[in-house]
Motif scaffolding. Structure first.
Motif, PDB file in Angstrom:
ATOM      1  N   VAL A   2      -3.442  -3.515 -10.645  1.00  0.00           N
ATOM      2  CA  VAL A   2      -2.664  -4.748 -10.196  1.00  0.00           C
ATOM      3  C   VAL A   2      -2.679  -5.709 -11.257  1.00  0.00           C
ATOM      4  O   VAL A   2      -3.712  -6.332 -11.759  1.00  0.00           O
ATOM      5  CB  VAL A   2      -3.303  -5.452  -8.910  1.00  0.00           C
ATOM      6  CG1 VAL A   2      -2.446  -6.500  -8.573  1.00  0.00           C
ATOM      7  CG2 VAL A   2      -3.201  -4.370  -7.818  1.00  0.00           C
ATOM      8  N   VAL A   7      -1.007  -5.161  -2.111  1.00  0.00           N
ATOM      9  CA  VAL A   7      -2.244  -4.835  -2.915  1.00  0.00           C
ATOM     10  C   VAL A   7      -2.747  -5.756  -3.554  1.00  0.00           C
ATOM     11  O   VAL A   7      -3.816  -6.000  -3.800  1.00  0.00           O
ATOM     12  CB  VAL A   7      -1.590  -3.647  -4.131  1.00  0.00           C
ATOM     13  CG1 VAL A   7      -1.335  -2.391  -3.551  1.00  0.00           C
ATOM     14  CG2 VAL A   7      -0.755  -4.580  -4.678  1.00  0.00           C
ATOM     15  N   ALA A  14       2.069   2.187  -3.567  1.00  0.00           N
ATOM     16  CA  ALA A  14       0.684   2.593  -4.204  1.00  0.00           C
ATOM     17  C   ALA A  14       0.569   3.860  -4.087  1.00  0.00           C
ATOM     18  O   ALA A  14       0.409   4.666  -4.869  1.00  0.00           O
ATOM     19  CB  ALA A  14      -0.376   1.773  -3.993  1.00  0.00           C
ATOM     20  N   LEU A  29      -6.802   2.168  -0.366  1.00  0.00           N
ATOM     21  CA  LEU A  29      -5.385   2.189   0.174  1.00  0.00           C
ATOM     22  C   LEU A  29      -5.365   3.239   1.561  1.00  0.00           C
ATOM     23  O   LEU A  29      -4.397   3.096   2.036  1.00  0.00           O
ATOM     24  CB  LEU A  29      -4.694   2.999  -1.208  1.00  0.00           C
ATOM     25  CG  LEU A  29      -4.588   2.395  -2.437  1.00  0.00           C
ATOM     26  CD1 LEU A  29      -3.953   3.353  -3.552  1.00  0.00           C
ATOM     27  CD2 LEU A  29      -3.838   1.059  -2.197  1.00  0.00           C
ATOM     28  N   VAL A  63      -7.374  -1.471  -7.187  1.00  0.00           N
ATOM     29  CA  VAL A  63      -7.587  -1.095  -5.832  1.00  0.00           C
ATOM     30  C   VAL A  63      -7.783   0.362  -5.913  1.00  0.00           C
ATOM     31  O   VAL A  63      -7.271   1.237  -6.519  1.00  0.00           O
ATOM     32  CB  VAL A  63      -6.295  -1.392  -4.866  1.00  0.00           C
ATOM     33  CG1 VAL A  63      -6.524  -1.012  -3.563  1.00  0.00           C
ATOM     34  CG2 VAL A  63      -6.048  -2.751  -5.024  1.00  0.00           C
ATOM     35  N   VAL A 104       0.899  -1.104   0.010  1.00  0.00           N
ATOM     36  CA  VAL A 104       0.179   0.007  -0.016  1.00  0.00           C
ATOM     37  C   VAL A 104       0.750   1.155  -0.112  1.00  0.00           C
ATOM     38  O   VAL A 104       0.521   2.344  -0.396  1.00  0.00           O
ATOM     39  CB  VAL A 104      -1.102   0.154   1.112  1.00  0.00           C
ATOM     40  CG1 VAL A 104      -1.670   1.343   1.395  1.00  0.00           C
ATOM     41  CG2 VAL A 104      -2.186  -0.997   0.940  1.00  0.00           C
TER      42      VAL A 104
END
Length: 456
Positions: free
Chosen positions: A336, A366, A317, A357, A352, A314
Motif C-alpha cells: 500500500v 486496504v 486487491a 484479504l 497487507v 479488498v
C-alpha cells in the motif's frame, strides 16, 4: 510382448507414464532413441529416454519394455539409473527427426507408370514417425513417416499446400543429411503442455543447433518463461542467436529481475544496445536494477509487485492477486503506497497479507488493515540480512524502500534461493540431480549393446 502389436506413433509417447510390473511409476517418456541404418533399411529402435522423479534422464532398452498400450509403458522393473548420454550413432526421434525436411522418392498411388523409388523428389516436412515390433522378436523398428507437403510437385498433379500423408520409411530420403534450418513446430506441439521449467529441461538436453531452432519457433512470452528456467550458459547461448529486435522483445516479456540478471551476463556494448531497443518504460526498471550490487536487496528485487492506493478495497486487491501470470510469492501480499503506483512509488505505507484479504469484507479499504509493524528493507541490504529477514518473519517476499520512503520493489524467496544455491545449481539440476528414491528395484547394469542396452 506379443507380435502384431499395433503401430505406435512416437509423438504419442511423449509424457506417457512408465510403470514397473507392480504398478509403481518409474517416470515419463521424454524421447525415443533409434539407430539410423544404411540404404533404405528402417532405423532400429534402441529404447526410451525416461525422466525419473529426480528429473534425471535414464535409458530404458526396448528389451525391458513389456507393454506399450492404453497410454502407458510397462517395463520389466529392472532399469539402469545412470544418466542417459546420447552416443554418436544414436538419434533422438522427437528432438532430431521431427520437423526435418526430407524428400519423397516413392509416392504410392500418384506417379502412375513410375517405377518404385523413382518419385519426383518432392520436399516434405516430417510431422511424426511410427514404430512396430518385428514378428517373433522383441526388437522394434521405424516403419512409417507422417509428412506434410509444402509446395506443388514438379511434373506431377497439383498438390494442396499443407496436405499430409503417411509413407513407408523407404519412400523418403534425407534423414542422414545435416539440416541447418530445421523447424520446430511439431516438436513444440509434442511438448505443448509442459511447464516452463520442464520445457527448459528439454531444451537443455537438445543440441545447440536444435536449441536455437526451438527458441526461434517459440513465441516471445513462452521463450521468456523458458529462459528464466535455464542455466546462465544456455540463456546467453540462445540469446546470442536471436535478432536484436526480438531479443529486446523477449527481455520486455521477462520478469524485470530475471531480465536484469541476463543482461548482466552480456558485454556492456550489447547490454546498452538492447536497452536502447526496448520500450523506455520497460528499459528503465532494468537500468535501476543493474545499478545495484548483485547480492543486495536492490539487485535481487523485482520492480513489479502488487501496489495499491490506501483507498483501494479488498475486492480490488483480490482481483489483482488473481492474475494468472503472477508468481505465488508476489501474490502473497500487496503493498500500500501513496500515488504514483508504479515503482518507485509515492510514500510506502505498509503491506497487507493475502490471508488478511480473505478474512475481511470485500468493501474494506486496504488502508485500514495495512500492517505497519514490519520494517522495509533498504536497497543496499546484503543477501545474508535479506535471508535472515525472510526467515525471522516467515515471509515469502519483503518490500524494498529507498531513503525517501518510496517503494522500489520486492524481494521474493525464490530470488533469494537462486543466489543462496551454488552458481551452477540450474546446470546441476539438469545434468546431475540429487539422488531421490524411485519406485524400482535395485538397479543393475545392462551391459550388452546388442540386447538394446544403451550402457549408460
Amino acid at each position: 510382448m506379443a507380435a502384431g502389436t499395433p503401430r505406435v506413433f512416437i509423438s504419442h509417447l511423449s509424457g506417457v507414464a512408465v510403470f514397473d510390473p507392480n504398478g509403481d511409476q518409474v517416470g515419463r517418456v521424454r524421447d525415443v532413441v533409434v539407430m539410423l541404418r544404411t540404404g533404405s533399411r528402417p532405423p532400429r529402435v534402441l529404447g526410451l529416454v525416461v525422466e525419473v522423479v529426480s528429473r534425471r534422464r535414464i535409458f530404458v532398452p526396448m528389451t525391458r519394455v513389456t507393454s506399450l498400450e492404453s497410454g502407458q509403458v510397462i517395463t520389466t522393473g529392472v532399469v539402469n539409473l545412470r544418466r542417459f548420454e546420447q552416443r554418436a550413432a544414436e538419434t533422438l526421434v522427437l528432438g532430431e527427426l521431427l520437423d526435418r525436411r526430407v524428400r519423397l522418392i516413392d509416392i504410392p498411388g500418384e506417379e502412375q507408370g513410375q517405377a518404385p523409388g523413382q518419385g519426383d523428389g518432392e520436399e516434405v516436412t516430417v510431422l511424426d514417425v511410427s514404430m512396430v515390433q518385428l514378428p517373433a522378436r522383441r526388437d522394434w523398428e521405424i516403419d512409417k513417416v507422417f509428412v506434410r507437403r509444402g509446395r506443388q510437385g514438379r511434373g506431377g498433379p497439383l498438390r494442396r499446400r499443407g496436405e499430409t500423408l503417411t509413407v513407408d520409411w523407404s519412400a523418403v530420403m534425407g534423414f542422414s543429411v545435416v539440416e541447418h534450418e530445421q523447424g520446430a513446430e511439431s516438436l513444440l506441439a509434442t511438448f505443448e503442455q509442459l511447464r516452463p521449467a520442464d520445457l527448459a529441461n528439454v531444451l537443455h538436453h537438445l543440441s545447440a543447433k536444435r536449441r536455437a531452432e526451438v527458441a526461434a519457433a517459440l513465441d516471445d512470452d513462452r521463450l521468456a518463461d523458458v529462459l528464466e528456467e535455464l542455466p546462465e550458459d544456455d540463456q546467453v547461448e540462445i540469446f546470442g542467436k536471436l535478432a536484436e529486435e526480438r531479443a529486446a522483445d523477449v527481455l520486455e516479456a521477462m520478469d524485470p529481475d530475471d531480465a536484469a540478471d541476463l543482461l548482466s551476463e552480456l558485454p556492456e556494448s550489447d547490454k546498452e544496445r538492447l536497452l536502447a531497443l526496448m520500450q523506455p518504460h520497460d528499459a528503465e526498471p532494468l537500468r535501476r536494477l543493474l545499478s545495484y550490487e548483485e547480492r543486495t536487496a536492490g539487485g535481487l528485487m523485482t520492480t513489479d509487485p502488487i501496489v495499491l492506493r490506501p483507498d483501494a478495497t479488498v475486492a480490488d486487491a483480490l482481483a489483482r492477486v488473481r492474475k494468472e501470470d503472477l508468481s505465488p510469492a508476489l501474490a502473497a501480499q500487496v503493498y500500500v503506497c501513496r500515488p504514483p503506483e508504479e515503482t518507485p512509488t509515492g510514500k510506502y505505507l505498509g503491506l497487507v497479507h493475502f490471508q488478511r484479504l480473505l478474512r475481511d469484507p470485500p468493501f474494506t479499504l486496504v488502508g485500514s488493515i495495512v500492517d505497519t509493524d514490519l520494517r522495509p528493507l533498504p536497497p543496499d541490504t546484503p543477501l545474508p540480512a535479506v535471508t535472515s529477514y525472510l526467515a525471522t518473519y516467515n515471509m515469502v517476499a519483503a518490500p524494498v524502500v529507498d531513503e525517501s520512503g518510496a517503494l522500489l520493489g520486492a524481494v521474493t524467496v525464490d530470488d533469494v534461493l537462486d543466489h543462496l544455491l551454488p552458481d551452477d545449481w540450474r546446470e546441476s539440476a539438469h545434468r546431475e540431480p540429487a539422488q531421490v528414491p524411485v519406485p524400482v528395484p535395485v538397479p543393475v547394469p545392462v551391459p550388452v549393446r546388442g540386447e538394446g542396452a544403451n550402457g549408460h
